[in-house]
Motif scaffolding. Structure first.
Motif, mmCIF file in Angstrom:
data_model
loop_
_atom_site.group_PDB
_atom_site.id
_atom_site.type_symbol
_atom_site.label_atom_id
_atom_site.label_comp_id
_atom_site.label_asym_id
_atom_site.label_seq_id
_atom_site.Cartn_x
_atom_site.Cartn_y
_atom_site.Cartn_z
ATOM 1 N N ILE A 193 -4.692 8.941 -2.916
ATOM 2 C CA ILE A 193 -3.648 8.346 -3.746
ATOM 3 C C ILE A 193 -3.444 9.236 -4.967
ATOM 4 C CG2 ILE A 193 -4.029 5.945 -3.056
ATOM 5 C CD1 ILE A 193 -5.520 5.667 -5.803
ATOM 6 N N ARG A 207 -5.118 -2.906 -8.907
ATOM 7 C CA ARG A 207 -3.984 -1.992 -9.069
ATOM 8 C C ARG A 207 -3.522 -1.400 -7.743
ATOM 9 N NH1 ARG A 207 -1.780 -2.915 -13.991
ATOM 10 N NH2 ARG A 207 -3.398 -2.963 -15.579
ATOM 11 N N TRP A 208 -4.437 -1.318 -6.760
ATOM 12 C CA TRP A 208 -4.084 -0.729 -5.461
ATOM 13 C C TRP A 208 -5.088 -1.228 -4.435
ATOM 14 C CZ3 TRP A 208 -6.286 2.462 -1.778
ATOM 15 C CH2 TRP A 208 -5.411 3.104 -0.898
ATOM 16 N N LYS A 209 -4.625 -1.421 -3.198
ATOM 17 C CA LYS A 209 -5.516 -1.880 -2.125
ATOM 18 C C LYS A 209 -5.016 -1.346 -0.791
ATOM 19 C CE LYS A 209 -6.795 -6.064 0.348
ATOM 20 N NZ LYS A 209 -6.596 -7.507 0.428
ATOM 21 N N LYS A 210 -5.951 -0.930 0.030
ATOM 22 C CA LYS A 210 -5.630 -0.495 1.399
ATOM 23 C C LYS A 210 -6.704 -1.052 2.319
ATOM 24 C CE LYS A 210 -3.746 2.102 4.659
ATOM 25 N NZ LYS A 210 -2.410 2.030 5.121
ATOM 26 N N CYS A 257 -0.912 4.855 -7.195
ATOM 27 C CA CYS A 257 -1.621 3.757 -7.837
ATOM 28 C C CYS A 257 -1.191 3.718 -9.298
ATOM 29 C CB CYS A 257 -3.131 3.978 -7.729
ATOM 30 S SG CYS A 257 -4.104 2.708 -8.577
ATOM 31 N N ALA A 303 0.859 -1.183 0.000
ATOM 32 C CA ALA A 303 0.000 0.000 0.000
ATOM 33 C C ALA A 303 0.893 1.230 0.000
ATOM 34 C CB ALA A 303 -0.901 -0.008 1.218
ATOM 35 N N SER A 304 0.624 2.156 -0.870
ATOM 36 C CA SER A 304 1.374 3.400 -0.928
ATOM 37 C C SER A 304 0.431 4.501 -1.370
ATOM 38 C CB SER A 304 2.557 3.281 -1.896
ATOM 39 O OG SER A 304 2.079 3.289 -3.229
ATOM 40 N N ARG A 339 -10.295 -0.631 -2.819
ATOM 41 C CA ARG A 339 -9.562 -1.239 -3.933
ATOM 42 C C ARG A 339 -9.728 -0.371 -5.176
ATOM 43 N NH1 ARG A 339 -11.937 -5.580 -1.433
ATOM 44 N NH2 ARG A 339 -10.537 -7.236 -0.818
#
Length: 148
Positions: free
Chosen positions: A127, A103-106, A7, A3-4, A95
Motif C-alpha cells: 500500500i 484506516r485500511w483493511k484487506k 491508506c 480495499a485499495s 489492518r
C-alpha cells in the motif's frame, strides 16, 4: 471501507499500527518493509517480522511519525502453513490502525498447505500512505478568494 492500494492516514494523528491475523490453525511468518522513494529509487526505511504462531495474531508500530509517511510504501510477504491436516482454506487479514481507527483493511481467503507436506503458501502486496485532507479547511472556501 474499500480495499485499495492507498491508506489514508492523519498526519497529525498518533502512531500507525500494523496487525496481521490468521485463522484455522494457520501459522505465519511475515515480513513488512517500509519503502521511501528518493531520487526515483526505492530506499528501505524499516523492516519488521510478524509471527502469528498459535494465537493467530501479531502486530507492530511503525516508528516513523505519520507526517513523515506520505507516499511511502508498506510492502509485505506472508509465508504460512496449516497445522491441521486436511485444512482447505484460511483467512488472512491485514489492518492498518491509527488512534483506534481502522484506516485500511484487506482480507484474503487462501488455500494453505499442511506443514507436514513441507510446503508453504507465500503471497504479498503493498500500500501507499497518503495524508487525509484537513476537513477544517474545506476547498469551497478557496473559490471565495478568486477574483472574477
Amino acid at each position: 471501507m474499500p480495499a485499495s492500494n492507498y491508506c489514508l492516514i492523519d498526519p497529525k494523528g498518533g502512531p500507525i499500527k500494523i496487525q496481521l491475523t490468521v485463522n484455522n490453525g494457520i501459522r505465519s511468518n511475515s515480513s513488512f518493509v517500509l519503502w521511501e522513494l528518493q531520487d526515483e529509487k526505492w530506499i528501505k526505511k524499516e523492516k519488521w517480522n510478524l509471527i502469528t504462531g498459535d494465537k493467530g495474531f501479531d502486530e507492530c508500530i511503525i516508528p516513523q511519525k505519520p507526517d513523515e509517511l506520505e507516499n511511502n510504501s508498506l510492502a509485505w510477504s506472508v509465508n504460512s502453513c496449516a497445522m491441521i491436516k486436511n485444512l482447505e482454506r484460511g483467512e488472512f487479514t491485514i489492518r492498518i490502525i491509527q488512534d483506534t481507527i481502522q484506516r485500511w483493511k484487506k482480507t484474503a481467503s487462501r488455500i494453505v498447505p499442511f506443514v507436514g507436506d513441507g510446503k508453504q503458501l507465500q503471497f504479498g502486496n503493498h500500500i501507499i500512505f497518503k495524508h487525509l485532507i484537513d476537513s477544517q479547511n474545506p476547498t469551497t472556501n478557496l473559490w471565495k478568494q478568486i477574483d472574477s
